[in-house]
Design a protein around this motif. Structure first.
Motif, mmCIF file in Angstrom:
data_model
loop_
_atom_site.group_PDB
_atom_site.id
_atom_site.type_symbol
_atom_site.label_atom_id
_atom_site.label_comp_id
_atom_site.label_asym_id
_atom_site.label_seq_id
_atom_site.Cartn_x
_atom_site.Cartn_y
_atom_site.Cartn_z
ATOM 1 N N LEU A 86 0.843 -1.191 0.000
ATOM 2 C CA LEU A 86 0.000 0.000 0.000
ATOM 3 C C LEU A 86 0.881 1.245 0.000
ATOM 4 O O LEU A 86 1.967 1.249 0.587
ATOM 5 C CB LEU A 86 -0.898 0.011 1.246
ATOM 6 C CG LEU A 86 -1.916 -1.128 1.350
ATOM 7 C CD1 LEU A 86 -2.565 -1.128 2.725
ATOM 8 C CD2 LEU A 86 -2.974 -0.998 0.261
ATOM 9 N N PRO A 87 0.428 2.318 -0.629
ATOM 10 C CA PRO A 87 1.214 3.564 -0.626
ATOM 11 C C PRO A 87 1.097 4.264 0.729
ATOM 12 O O PRO A 87 0.051 4.851 1.049
ATOM 13 C CB PRO A 87 0.562 4.385 -1.736
ATOM 14 C CG PRO A 87 -0.864 3.892 -1.785
ATOM 15 C CD PRO A 87 -0.822 2.439 -1.416
ATOM 16 N N ILE A 88 2.139 4.219 1.531
ATOM 17 C CA ILE A 88 2.102 4.799 2.874
ATOM 18 C C ILE A 88 2.425 6.286 2.794
ATOM 19 O O ILE A 88 3.527 6.673 2.397
ATOM 20 C CB ILE A 88 3.099 4.091 3.805
ATOM 21 C CG1 ILE A 88 2.829 2.575 3.841
ATOM 22 C CG2 ILE A 88 3.034 4.684 5.203
ATOM 23 C CD1 ILE A 88 1.461 2.201 4.342
ATOM 24 N N SER A 89 1.454 7.115 3.164
ATOM 25 C CA SER A 89 1.663 8.562 3.137
ATOM 26 C C SER A 89 2.597 9.025 4.241
ATOM 27 O O SER A 89 3.393 9.951 4.050
ATOM 28 C CB SER A 89 0.326 9.300 3.259
ATOM 29 O OG SER A 89 -0.518 9.017 2.160
ATOM 30 N N VAL A 90 2.505 8.379 5.419
ATOM 31 C CA VAL A 90 3.319 8.824 6.551
ATOM 32 C C VAL A 90 3.264 7.788 7.666
ATOM 33 O O VAL A 90 2.286 7.035 7.790
ATOM 34 C CB VAL A 90 2.832 10.199 7.076
ATOM 35 C CG1 VAL A 90 1.457 10.071 7.735
ATOM 36 C CG2 VAL A 90 3.827 10.831 8.041
ATOM 37 N N ILE A 91 4.327 7.747 8.448
ATOM 38 C CA ILE A 91 4.358 7.024 9.717
ATOM 39 C C ILE A 91 4.386 8.077 10.817
ATOM 40 O O ILE A 91 5.273 8.927 10.854
ATOM 41 C CB ILE A 91 5.607 6.125 9.819
ATOM 42 C CG1 ILE A 91 5.620 5.079 8.696
ATOM 43 C CG2 ILE A 91 5.666 5.432 11.184
ATOM 44 C CD1 ILE A 91 6.946 4.345 8.567
ATOM 45 N N GLY A 92 3.404 8.040 11.698
ATOM 46 C CA GLY A 92 3.351 8.975 12.834
ATOM 47 C C GLY A 92 3.803 8.265 14.100
ATOM 48 O O GLY A 92 3.200 7.260 14.503
ATOM 49 N N VAL A 93 4.868 8.753 14.725
ATOM 50 C CA VAL A 93 5.506 8.072 15.851
ATOM 51 C C VAL A 93 5.424 8.921 17.112
ATOM 52 O O VAL A 93 5.870 10.072 17.123
ATOM 53 C CB VAL A 93 6.990 7.781 15.529
ATOM 54 C CG1 VAL A 93 7.635 6.997 16.676
ATOM 55 C CG2 VAL A 93 7.123 7.019 14.225
ATOM 56 N N HIS A 94 4.869 8.345 18.169
ATOM 57 C CA HIS A 94 4.843 9.050 19.443
ATOM 58 C C HIS A 94 6.227 9.067 20.080
ATOM 59 O O HIS A 94 6.693 10.105 20.557
ATOM 60 C CB HIS A 94 3.850 8.394 20.400
ATOM 61 C CG HIS A 94 3.855 8.987 21.774
ATOM 62 N ND1 HIS A 94 4.689 8.555 22.781
ATOM 63 C CD2 HIS A 94 3.137 10.000 22.309
ATOM 64 C CE1 HIS A 94 4.483 9.265 23.867
ATOM 65 N NE2 HIS A 94 3.543 10.148 23.614
ATOM 66 N N GLY A 95 6.904 7.919 20.129
ATOM 67 C CA GLY A 95 8.194 7.821 20.798
ATOM 68 C C GLY A 95 8.045 7.629 22.289
ATOM 69 O O GLY A 95 6.955 7.752 22.856
ATOM 70 N N HIS A 96 9.152 7.302 22.941
ATOM 71 C CA HIS A 96 9.160 7.112 24.392
ATOM 72 C C HIS A 96 9.564 8.413 25.074
ATOM 73 O O HIS A 96 10.634 8.960 24.799
ATOM 74 C CB HIS A 96 10.136 5.997 24.777
ATOM 75 C CG HIS A 96 10.293 5.842 26.257
ATOM 76 N ND1 HIS A 96 9.300 5.306 27.048
ATOM 77 C CD2 HIS A 96 11.308 6.192 27.102
ATOM 78 C CE1 HIS A 96 9.701 5.315 28.312
ATOM 79 N NE2 HIS A 96 10.909 5.848 28.367
ATOM 80 N N THR A 97 8.713 8.898 25.961
ATOM 81 C CA THR A 97 8.981 10.162 26.640
ATOM 82 C C THR A 97 10.041 9.978 27.721
ATOM 83 O O THR A 97 9.876 9.180 28.639
ATOM 84 C CB THR A 97 7.702 10.738 27.260
ATOM 85 O OG1 THR A 97 6.745 10.963 26.228
ATOM 86 C CG2 THR A 97 7.991 12.054 27.968
ATOM 87 N N VAL A 98 11.127 10.735 27.586
ATOM 88 C CA VAL A 98 12.211 10.715 28.569
ATOM 89 C C VAL A 98 12.061 11.869 29.540
ATOM 90 O O VAL A 98 12.115 11.691 30.758
ATOM 91 C CB VAL A 98 13.585 10.792 27.866
ATOM 92 C CG1 VAL A 98 14.717 10.760 28.905
ATOM 93 C CG2 VAL A 98 13.748 9.649 26.883
ATOM 94 N N PHE A 99 11.863 13.062 29.009
ATOM 95 C CA PHE A 99 11.667 14.255 29.839
ATOM 96 C C PHE A 99 10.407 14.970 29.375
ATOM 97 O O PHE A 99 10.190 15.147 28.174
ATOM 98 C CB PHE A 99 12.850 15.222 29.707
ATOM 99 C CG PHE A 99 14.177 14.625 30.069
ATOM 100 C CD1 PHE A 99 14.467 14.275 31.386
ATOM 101 C CD2 PHE A 99 15.143 14.415 29.109
ATOM 102 C CE1 PHE A 99 15.689 13.722 31.726
ATOM 103 C CE2 PHE A 99 16.373 13.866 29.431
ATOM 104 C CZ PHE A 99 16.644 13.514 30.748
ATOM 105 N N HIS A 100 9.570 15.358 30.331
ATOM 106 C CA HIS A 100 8.401 16.186 30.001
ATOM 107 C C HIS A 100 8.367 17.330 30.995
ATOM 108 O O HIS A 100 7.895 17.197 32.124
ATOM 109 C CB HIS A 100 7.112 15.374 30.051
ATOM 110 C CG HIS A 100 5.901 16.171 29.650
ATOM 111 N ND1 HIS A 100 5.732 16.644 28.365
ATOM 112 C CD2 HIS A 100 4.827 16.591 30.357
ATOM 113 C CE1 HIS A 100 4.597 17.328 28.301
ATOM 114 N NE2 HIS A 100 4.033 17.308 29.497
ATOM 115 N N LEU A 101 8.920 18.473 30.586
ATOM 116 C CA LEU A 101 9.061 19.657 31.447
ATOM 117 C C LEU A 101 8.525 20.869 30.689
ATOM 118 O O LEU A 101 9.287 21.753 30.281
ATOM 119 C CB LEU A 101 10.531 19.863 31.824
ATOM 120 C CG LEU A 101 11.221 18.691 32.553
ATOM 121 C CD1 LEU A 101 12.727 18.860 32.551
ATOM 122 C CD2 LEU A 101 10.679 18.559 33.970
ATOM 123 N N PRO A 102 7.218 20.932 30.477
ATOM 124 C CA PRO A 102 6.675 22.024 29.669
ATOM 125 C C PRO A 102 6.953 23.403 30.242
ATOM 126 O O PRO A 102 7.077 24.373 29.491
ATOM 127 C CB PRO A 102 5.174 21.718 29.613
ATOM 128 C CG PRO A 102 4.921 20.779 30.740
ATOM 129 C CD PRO A 102 6.172 19.993 30.923
#
Length: 348
Positions: A86-102
């Motif tokens: 299938l023609p894949i338009s995009v892979i969307g990756v969350h990833g593993h959060t290491v630091f979350h300091l907004p």
């Protein structure tokens, strides 16, 4: 009618597996979707240990783990797609959060999107939180945009993952992290020799620990108004005064979590969708149903949506990034404005 194929990749903070979801999106007077294939792939004990300790690594070792994890994800996706053309338009990756300091304009996820792009030879988008936190937002939660576009029949959503979050879709879309969820429940279950509390049976055998409940209720985060979000490391505060008996910890924390969820849903009327691994915790769900208003209809969708809603939405967020359309909502995160978030990598 325009048709797109996209892949969403999600590994939650509980690290109980990598969710990969191949989706078909149709654009015709709004968006619709179909999940073509979905799978949860186990993460090796070696990588799991490294990810859990990622916030303690040197800069060099963290950068190396970012590449290693990204290459592993890329190979997982290639295996997942075998036999499909299938023609894949995009892979969307969350990833593993290491630091979350907004508050310091930092939210770092690893699982290098550029490495995934090289391995899969498909456009890949990652780092969906960065633009928002630089615009003064929390960078979380991210899924409400996709919920609004793809699941418009619900007035609220509760995701019971490593961290529980709520999104409310009434006059204005708002969302926030409620409390650690499976991070805490799995911790107590492991003390009892189980990977997780299947159905909440371990919790149901415990008793209420009133000092622990009082401590939980005293924590400042639970009294802050949204927008607000939690880092993975914050669960240590929740566990610092835990009971000696893990079953009592499970029982007490399940009651507390249901209480917090019910409080956060107190102004909602209509249908609420529950997803995430915690949706299979019968004890927790029964407590929640007992505590919410009778005006709320708590609904569990089909298992595929319970398990893969977040991966589905990261596929959609990635698609929005390729189309250069806003995909993170300032009404949710508190940012200065809606943003077209995610760093997009294109194959050479």
């Amino acid at each position: 009618m325009t048709e797109y194929y996209a892949i969403g990749v999600m590994s939650g903070s509980s690290l109980d597996g990598l969710d990969v979801c191949l989706c078909r999106f149709l654009s015709e007077q709004g968006w619709s979707f179909e999940i073509i294939k979905s799978e949860t792939i186990g993460i090796s004990p070696e990588i799991t240990t490294q990810l859990k300790q990622a916030d303690q690594l040197t800069g060099r070792d963290l950068a190396l783990l970012d590449i290693q994890y990204g290459r592993w994800i890329g190979n997982v996706i290639n295996d997942f797609l075998k036999g499909l053309s299938l023609p894949i338009s995009v892979i969307g990756v969350h990833g593993h959060t290491v630091f979350h300091l907004p508050g310091q304009q930092l939210s770092m996820q690893i699982g290098n999107a550029e490495a995934i792009c090289v391995i899969t030879q498909a456009p890949t988008a990652g780092g969906f939180r960065g633009m928002d936190v630089l615009m003064g937002g929390q960078g979380a939660p991210l899924v409400p945009f996709g919920e609004n576009q793809l699941l418009p029949d619900y007035q609220a959503f509760v995701n019971l993952g490593g961290i529980a979050n709520v999104s409310v879709h009434t006059h204005q879309i708002r969302a926030w992290d409620v409390a650690p969820c499976n991070q805490i429940l799995n911790h107590f279950a492991k003390q009892l020799g189980h990977v997780f509390d299947n159905g909440g049976h371990l919790a149901s055998s415990g008793q209420m620990d009133m000092p622990y409940l009082a401590y939980l209720r005293s924590l400042e985060y639970f009294h802050l108004p949204p927008p607000k979000s939690l880092s993975n490391q914050w669960s240590a505060q929740v566990l610092s005064n835990a009971p000696e008996n893990p079953a009592d910890g499970l029982y007490t924390y399940s009651h507390f979590l249901a209480e917090q969820l019910a409080n956060d849903l107190s102004q909602v009327q209509g249908k609420v969708m529950l997803t995430g691994g915690g949706a299979y915790n019968d004890f927790l769900i029964q407590l929640l149903k007992e505590k919410v208003s009778p005006d709320l209809e708590i609904l569990l969708p089909a298992p595929q949506l319970i398990d893969f809603k977040e991966a589905l939405i990261f596929a959609f967020l990635g698609l929005m990034r390729t189309l250069r359309l806003p995909n993170v909502l300032s009404s949710v995160t508190g940012a200065q404005k809606d943003t077209v978030s995610g760093t997009l990598h294109l194959p050479g």
